[in-house]
Every structure is written in structure tokens, then in C-alpha cells.
Write a protein that holds these residues in place. Structure first.
Motif, short mmCIF file in Angstrom:
data_model
loop_
_atom_site.label_atom_id
_atom_site.label_comp_id
_atom_site.label_asym_id
_atom_site.label_seq_id
_atom_site.Cartn_x
_atom_site.Cartn_y
_atom_site.Cartn_z
N CYS A 70 51.19 47.67 49.39
CA CYS A 70 50.75 47.26 48.06
C CYS A 70 50.22 45.84 48.15
CB CYS A 70 51.86 47.38 47.02
SG CYS A 70 53.25 46.29 47.22
N ALA A 71 49.36 45.50 47.21
CA ALA A 71 48.71 44.20 47.24
C ALA A 71 48.39 43.75 45.82
CB ALA A 71 47.43 44.26 48.08
N LEU A 72 48.28 42.45 45.66
CA LEU A 72 47.99 41.86 44.35
C LEU A 72 46.67 41.10 44.38
CD1 LEU A 72 51.44 40.32 43.32
CD2 LEU A 72 50.61 42.66 42.99
N ASP A 73 45.95 41.22 43.29
CA ASP A 73 44.68 40.51 43.12
C ASP A 73 44.74 39.72 41.82
OD1 ASP A 73 41.33 41.62 42.19
OD2 ASP A 73 42.03 39.67 42.93
N VAL A 74 44.68 38.39 41.92
CA VAL A 74 44.62 37.58 40.71
C VAL A 74 43.33 37.93 39.98
CG1 VAL A 74 44.48 35.26 39.76
CG2 VAL A 74 45.91 35.70 41.75
N ASP A 75 43.45 38.41 38.76
CA ASP A 75 42.29 39.00 38.09
C ASP A 75 42.20 38.50 36.66
OD1 ASP A 75 40.95 42.29 38.70
OD2 ASP A 75 40.16 40.69 37.44
N ARG A 76 41.09 37.83 36.34
CA ARG A 76 40.90 37.35 34.98
C ARG A 76 40.60 38.49 34.02
NH1 ARG A 76 37.28 31.80 35.52
NH2 ARG A 76 38.78 30.63 36.77
N ASP A 77 40.08 39.56 34.55
CA ASP A 77 39.67 40.69 33.72
C ASP A 77 40.85 41.64 33.55
OD1 ASP A 77 36.76 42.90 33.79
OD2 ASP A 77 38.56 42.93 32.54
N PHE A 78 41.24 41.86 32.30
CA PHE A 78 42.36 42.77 32.05
C PHE A 78 42.05 44.20 32.45
CE2 PHE A 78 45.83 40.71 29.90
CZ PHE A 78 45.29 39.53 29.42
N ASN A 79 40.77 44.53 32.46
CA ASN A 79 40.38 45.93 32.66
C ASN A 79 39.55 46.09 33.93
OD1 ASN A 79 41.51 47.04 30.16
ND2 ASN A 79 40.03 45.68 29.19
N HIS A 80 40.08 45.58 35.00
CA HIS A 80 39.37 45.67 36.28
C HIS A 80 40.37 45.85 37.40
CE1 HIS A 80 37.89 43.77 40.04
NE2 HIS A 80 36.79 44.44 39.74
N CYS A 81 40.00 46.64 38.37
CA CYS A 81 40.71 46.63 39.64
C CYS A 81 39.74 47.11 40.70
CB CYS A 81 41.99 47.48 39.61
SG CYS A 81 41.74 49.27 39.57
N SER A 82 40.10 46.90 41.93
CA SER A 82 39.18 47.19 43.03
C SER A 82 39.90 47.85 44.18
CB SER A 82 38.54 45.89 43.50
OG SER A 82 37.78 46.09 44.67
N LEU A 83 39.19 48.69 44.91
CA LEU A 83 39.72 49.28 46.13
C LEU A 83 39.27 48.52 47.37
CD1 LEU A 83 39.36 53.11 45.38
CD2 LEU A 83 41.38 51.67 45.21
N SER A 84 38.67 47.35 47.16
CA SER A 84 38.23 46.53 48.28
C SER A 84 39.32 45.58 48.72
CB SER A 84 36.99 45.72 47.89
OG SER A 84 36.67 44.79 48.91
N MET A 85 39.65 45.64 49.99
CA MET A 85 40.70 44.77 50.53
C MET A 85 40.41 43.31 50.31
SD MET A 85 41.53 46.41 54.25
CE MET A 85 42.19 44.82 54.73
#
Length: 127
Positions: free
Chosen positions: A96-111
Motif C-alpha cells: 500500500c502507498a500514500l499520495d499527498v493529494d490536493r484533489d479530493f476526487n483523484h487517485c492514480s495507479l502510477s507509482m
């Protein structure tokens, strides 16, 4: 100390199920989108699934669609990957991994978008 700890891996027969857990400590989880990745022997690490901060956006790699379900609980700093109908092709170390994300409605499958990683948990699907 901030860390991610995966658990729930193991040996399962084809057609079986596992539920992977990701426990986040030292993080305010609702600031992050969460991804699950896997790496099979001799292969590159690939994105399996991700979930946005809002819990409203999820993505799955084609090979697991309809079989895997990602979820999260920000209040308890947990995430899960429910894996059903497992096959030998799902054998890998799962991270599992975490991405600091400003967008509430975004995620990515890019490492490349993920800066925090757990140590991984082994999933083996075999007779």
C-alpha cells in the motif's frame, strides 16, 4: 514514527479470497489518496487499485476489475483490499502507498505519484 504496515497476505488456493489491510500511523490519512500495488517475481511493480481522499473515486487495473475492492476508513487510519476469485496470476508482494493529494476526487495507479510505501505482504495463490 510514521509508517504503513500491510497485513493479511498468505497462501490461498485458486478461487479463494484474501483481505489485505494497510494500517497507517503518524499520518492524517484523509490528506492522502491511497494505492495498492503489487510486484510479482521478475516483473515490474504495477498499480492494482487506488482510492481518492473523498472515497468517491476508485480505479482498478483491468486484470482485477470485478474481483478486487478497495476501501478506506480515514477515522481509523486504515485501508483494505478485498481480493476474491484469486488466481495464480495474482501471486505477488502487495504494497500500500500514500499520495499527498490536493484533489479530493483523484487517485492514480502510477507509482511515481506515491511517496510513502509500506513494506509489503506476500500473497501466494497455489494449489
Amino acid at each position: 514514527q510514521s509508517q504503513l504496515v500491510e497485513s493479511g497476505g498468505g497462501l490461498v488456493h485458486p478461487g479463494g479470497s484474501l483481505r489485505l489491510s494497510c494500517a497507517a500511523s503518524g499520518f492524517t490519512l484523509d490528506l492522502y489518496s491511497i494505492g495498492w500495488f503489487r510486484q510479482a517475481p521478475g516483473k515490474e511493480r504495477e498499480g492494482v487499485s487506488c482510492i481518492s481522499r473523498s472515497d468517491g473515486i476508485t480505479y482498478y487495473v483491468d486484470s482485477v476489475k470485478g474481483r478486487f475492492t478497495i476501501s478506506r476508513d480515514n477515522a481509523n487510519n486504515m485501508a483494505w483490499l478485498q481480493m476474491n476469485s484469486l488466481g495464480p496470476e495474482d501471486t505477488a508482494v502487495y504494497y500500500c502507498a500514500l499520495d499527498v493529494d490536493r484533489d479530493f476526487n483523484h487517485c492514480s495507479l502510477s507509482m511515481r505519484e506515491y511517496g510513502v510505501w509500506g513494506q509489503g505482504t506476500q500473497v501466494t495463490v497455489s494449489l
